[in-house]
Design a protein around this motif. Structure first.
Motif, PDB file in Angstrom:
ATOM      1  N   ASP A 173       0.812  -1.296   0.061  1.00 17.21           N
ATOM      2  CA  ASP A 173       0.136  -0.098   0.095  1.00 17.21           C
ATOM      3  C   ASP A 173       0.794   1.194   0.081  1.00 17.21           C
ATOM      4  OD1 ASP A 173      -2.149  -1.660   0.201  1.00 17.21           O
ATOM      5  OD2 ASP A 173      -2.030  -1.703   2.372  1.00 17.21           O
ATOM      6  N   LEU A 174       2.068   1.292   0.462  1.00 16.35           N
ATOM      7  CA  LEU A 174       3.088   2.514   0.576  1.00 16.35           C
ATOM      8  C   LEU A 174       4.090   2.408  -0.334  1.00 16.35           C
ATOM      9  CD1 LEU A 174       3.240   4.995   2.501  1.00 16.35           C
ATOM     10  CD2 LEU A 174       4.905   3.327   3.983  1.00 16.35           C
ATOM     11  N   SER A 175       4.229   3.497  -1.148  1.00 21.66           N
ATOM     12  CA  SER A 175       5.513   3.678  -1.888  1.00 21.66           C
ATOM     13  C   SER A 175       6.176   4.858  -1.636  1.00 21.66           C
ATOM     14  CB  SER A 175       4.814   3.585  -3.640  1.00 21.66           C
ATOM     15  OG  SER A 175       3.998   4.535  -3.746  1.00 21.66           O
ATOM     16  N   LEU A 176       7.417   5.175  -2.223  1.00 19.11           N
ATOM     17  CA  LEU A 176       8.172   6.178  -2.224  1.00 19.11           C
ATOM     18  C   LEU A 176       8.770   6.652  -3.355  1.00 19.11           C
ATOM     19  CD1 LEU A 176       9.922   8.158  -0.383  1.00 19.11           C
ATOM     20  CD2 LEU A 176      11.793   6.477  -0.468  1.00 19.11           C
ATOM     21  N   LEU A 177       8.742   7.784  -3.693  1.00 17.26           N
ATOM     22  CA  LEU A 177       8.970   8.373  -5.245  1.00 17.26           C
ATOM     23  C   LEU A 177      10.072   9.272  -4.888  1.00 17.26           C
ATOM     24  CD1 LEU A 177       8.653   8.569  -8.339  1.00 17.26           C
ATOM     25  CD2 LEU A 177       6.729  10.201  -7.895  1.00 17.26           C
ATOM     26  N   ILE A 178      11.317   9.317  -5.820  1.00 18.95           N
ATOM     27  CA  ILE A 178      12.350  10.459  -5.448  1.00 18.95           C
ATOM     28  C   ILE A 178      12.777  10.996  -6.920  1.00 18.95           C
ATOM     29  CG2 ILE A 178      14.619  11.054  -4.760  1.00 18.95           C
ATOM     30  CD1 ILE A 178      14.311   8.797  -2.685  1.00 18.95           C
ATOM     31  N   ASN A 179      12.488  12.179  -7.403  1.00 17.26           N
ATOM     32  CA  ASN A 179      12.579  12.641  -8.656  1.00 17.26           C
ATOM     33  C   ASN A 179      13.531  13.866  -8.521  1.00 17.26           C
ATOM     34  OD1 ASN A 179      12.600  13.153 -11.206  1.00 17.26           O
ATOM     35  ND2 ASN A 179      10.596  12.971 -11.620  1.00 17.26           N
ATOM     36  N   ALA A 210      13.387  19.021  -7.894  1.00 17.47           N
ATOM     37  CA  ALA A 210      13.528  17.988  -6.897  1.00 17.47           C
ATOM     38  C   ALA A 210      12.203  17.786  -6.245  1.00 17.47           C
ATOM     39  CB  ALA A 210      14.537  18.555  -5.912  1.00 17.47           C
ATOM     40  N   ARG A 211      11.777  16.373  -6.270  1.00 12.06           N
ATOM     41  CA  ARG A 211      10.613  15.919  -5.476  1.00 12.06           C
ATOM     42  C   ARG A 211      10.646  14.462  -4.845  1.00 12.06           C
ATOM     43  NH1 ARG A 211       5.545  14.731  -9.504  1.00 12.06           N
ATOM     44  NH2 ARG A 211       7.346  13.613 -10.581  1.00 12.06           N
ATOM     45  N   VAL A 212      10.000  14.450  -3.494  1.00 13.10           N
ATOM     46  CA  VAL A 212       9.852  13.632  -2.674  1.00 13.10           C
ATOM     47  C   VAL A 212       8.574  13.290  -2.499  1.00 13.10           C
ATOM     48  CG1 VAL A 212      10.853  12.246  -0.694  1.00 13.10           C
ATOM     49  CG2 VAL A 212      12.365  13.976  -1.854  1.00 13.10           C
ATOM     50  N   ALA A 213       8.198  12.177  -2.520  1.00  8.41           N
ATOM     51  CA  ALA A 213       6.696  11.792  -2.287  1.00  8.41           C
ATOM     52  C   ALA A 213       6.604  10.588  -1.872  1.00  8.41           C
ATOM     53  CB  ALA A 213       5.784  11.909  -3.707  1.00  8.41           C
ATOM     54  N   LEU A 214       5.463  10.490  -0.560  1.00 10.33           N
ATOM     55  CA  LEU A 214       5.222   9.308   0.122  1.00 10.33           C
ATOM     56  C   LEU A 214       3.650   8.920  -0.306  1.00 10.33           C
ATOM     57  CD1 LEU A 214       6.590   7.172   1.818  1.00 10.33           C
ATOM     58  CD2 LEU A 214       5.856   8.233   4.079  1.00 10.33           C
ATOM     59  N   VAL A 222      -6.703   7.750  -1.604  1.00 14.86           N
ATOM     60  CA  VAL A 222      -5.225   7.944  -1.746  1.00 14.86           C
ATOM     61  C   VAL A 222      -4.670   8.992  -0.926  1.00 14.86           C
ATOM     62  CG1 VAL A 222      -3.222   8.576  -3.310  1.00 14.86           C
ATOM     63  CG2 VAL A 222      -5.078   6.819  -4.047  1.00 14.86           C
ATOM     64  N   VAL A 223      -3.588   8.770  -0.037  1.00 19.15           N
ATOM     65  CA  VAL A 223      -2.966   9.861   0.709  1.00 19.15           C
ATOM     66  C   VAL A 223      -1.731  10.075   0.153  1.00 19.15           C
ATOM     67  CG1 VAL A 223      -2.526  10.649   3.163  1.00 19.15           C
ATOM     68  CG2 VAL A 223      -4.572   9.268   2.737  1.00 19.15           C
ATOM     69  N   ARG A 224      -0.997  11.175  -0.199  1.00 19.40           N
ATOM     70  CA  ARG A 224       0.168  11.694  -0.382  1.00 19.40           C
ATOM     71  C   ARG A 224       0.490  12.581   0.282  1.00 19.40           C
ATOM     72  NH1 ARG A 224       0.957  11.776  -6.574  1.00 19.40           N
ATOM     73  NH2 ARG A 224       1.281   9.547  -6.279  1.00 19.40           N
ATOM     74  N   LEU A 225       2.075  12.626   0.780  1.00 19.47           N
ATOM     75  CA  LEU A 225       2.596  13.539   1.306  1.00 19.47           C
ATOM     76  C   LEU A 225       3.863  13.876   0.434  1.00 19.47           C
ATOM     77  CD1 LEU A 225       3.314  15.307   3.899  1.00 19.47           C
ATOM     78  CD2 LEU A 225       4.735  13.488   4.806  1.00 19.47           C
ATOM     79  N   MET A 226       4.032  14.977  -0.080  1.00 20.16           N
ATOM     80  CA  MET A 226       4.965  15.602  -1.127  1.00 20.16           C
ATOM     81  C   MET A 226       5.523  16.788  -0.894  1.00 20.16           C
ATOM     82  SD  MET A 226       4.544  15.483  -5.156  1.00 20.16           S
ATOM     83  CE  MET A 226       3.252  17.013  -5.134  1.00 20.16           C
ATOM     84  N   ALA A 227       6.971  16.648  -1.016  1.00 22.47           N
ATOM     85  CA  ALA A 227       7.673  17.955  -0.902  1.00 22.47           C
ATOM     86  C   ALA A 227       8.302  18.219  -2.524  1.00 22.47           C
ATOM     87  CB  ALA A 227       8.889  17.983  -0.025  1.00 22.47           C
ATOM     88  N   ASP A 228       8.226  19.493  -2.984  1.00 30.30           N
ATOM     89  CA  ASP A 228       8.468  19.741  -4.357  1.00 30.30           C
ATOM     90  C   ASP A 228       9.052  21.171  -4.431  1.00 30.30           C
ATOM     91  OD1 ASP A 228       8.563  19.624  -7.295  1.00 30.30           O
ATOM     92  OD2 ASP A 228       6.411  19.494  -7.755  1.00 30.30           O
ATOM     93  N   VAL A 229      10.285  21.140  -5.136  1.00 29.66           N
ATOM     94  CA  VAL A 229      10.959  22.218  -5.356  1.00 29.66           C
ATOM     95  C   VAL A 229      11.314  22.527  -6.696  1.00 29.66           C
ATOM     96  CG1 VAL A 229      12.962  23.369  -4.590  1.00 29.66           C
ATOM     97  CG2 VAL A 229      11.953  22.204  -3.038  1.00 29.66           C
TER      98      VAL A 229
END
Length: 246
Positions: A173-179, A210-214, A222-229
């Motif tokens: 159910d849980l994924s990590l994305l780094i871009n 630069a983006r990191v999303a959980l 769907v629940v997403r926590l994301m930091a995007d610069v």
């Protein structure tokens, strides 16, 4: 492995061991292009049944002048018996890495590394690309100079790119994305990188990101926590944010 009647590249070693129809081993291997030594490895081995891991790209245009790229491809994989059928092997992890050196007569030398990978049967996968170029002829606009003090052009020889695309499936159910896509200047694509890509991969980026999303995913929500610069930069210049006019 060169197809030319007179080979334009070859490998020479201080000691060579050949297993017919299998592999060849070199000690003190030196790679030659047009009779000139360009790359050295203490030891080197390659299959006699598969394509050569070495690759070369040559070309010319008005921006780069004459250019050459010499590279080496390394592939790895880890396989294990299938749970359903022990006679079948499935790939648990794999990857392909390209290491290469460039020389562009109007720009200078460059060095790059590209890697695509997957681990734990695609639970962790991604792409990594690192490139650097020493461009001794490059000039950029700096802060607006005082009147009469010059044109404002400054020398800046360091040009680079760092790109990472990674995805991890932590649980079902849980994924990590780094871009991450960072680069020194947007013209690096037009001047250098696009010259070595196919027509379908040519592009000019003007946005650093630069983006990191959980992400937690269920059937109903769907629940997403994301930091995007993001940083939108102009062409043919570097922004100086300490100057209010920039």
């Amino acid at each position: 492995t060169c197809d030319f009647t007179i080979p334009h590249y070859y490998v020479r070693g201080t000691e060579v061991v050949i297993f017919p129809k299998d592999r060849v081993f070199f000690r003190g291997a030196t790679f030659y292009v047009m009779g000139a030594p360009v790359f050295y490895l203490p030891v080197y081995s390659r299959s006699m049944n598969e394509a050569s891991p070495w690759f070369i790209h040559v070309g010319y245009n008005s921006r780069s002048g004459a250019r050459i790229r010499l590279g080496y491809t390394y592939e790895h994989s880890d396989k294990e018996p299938s749970f359903d059928d022990d006679s079948k092997m499935i790939t648990r992890s794999s990857g392909k890495a390209d290491l290469y050196v460039d020389y562009l007569s109007k720009l200078g030398p460059g060095l790059g590394f590209d890697y695509t990978y997957q681990f734990e049967q695609d639970k962790h996968k991604g792409e990594l690309s690192i490139y650097g170029l020493s461009d001794s002829n490059r000039q950029v606009f700096g802060p607006t100079p005082p009147i009469g003090s010059g044109s404002g052009l400054q020398s800046d020889s360091t040009r680079w790119r760092f790109m990472l695309k990674h995805r991890s499936q932590i649980t079902d159910d849980l994924s990590l994305l780094i871009n991450i896509d960072e680069f020194s200047d947007p013209d690096l694509f037009y001047d250098v990188l696009d010259l070595f890509n196919g027509a379908d991969k040519q592009h000019r980026e003007i946005e650093r990101r630069a983006r990191v999303a959980l992400t937690f995913m269920q059937e109903a929500y769907v629940v997403r926590l994301m930091a995007d610069v993001k940083d939108l930069i102009g062409l043919d210049r570097l922004n100086d944010f300490s100057d209010p006019r920039d």
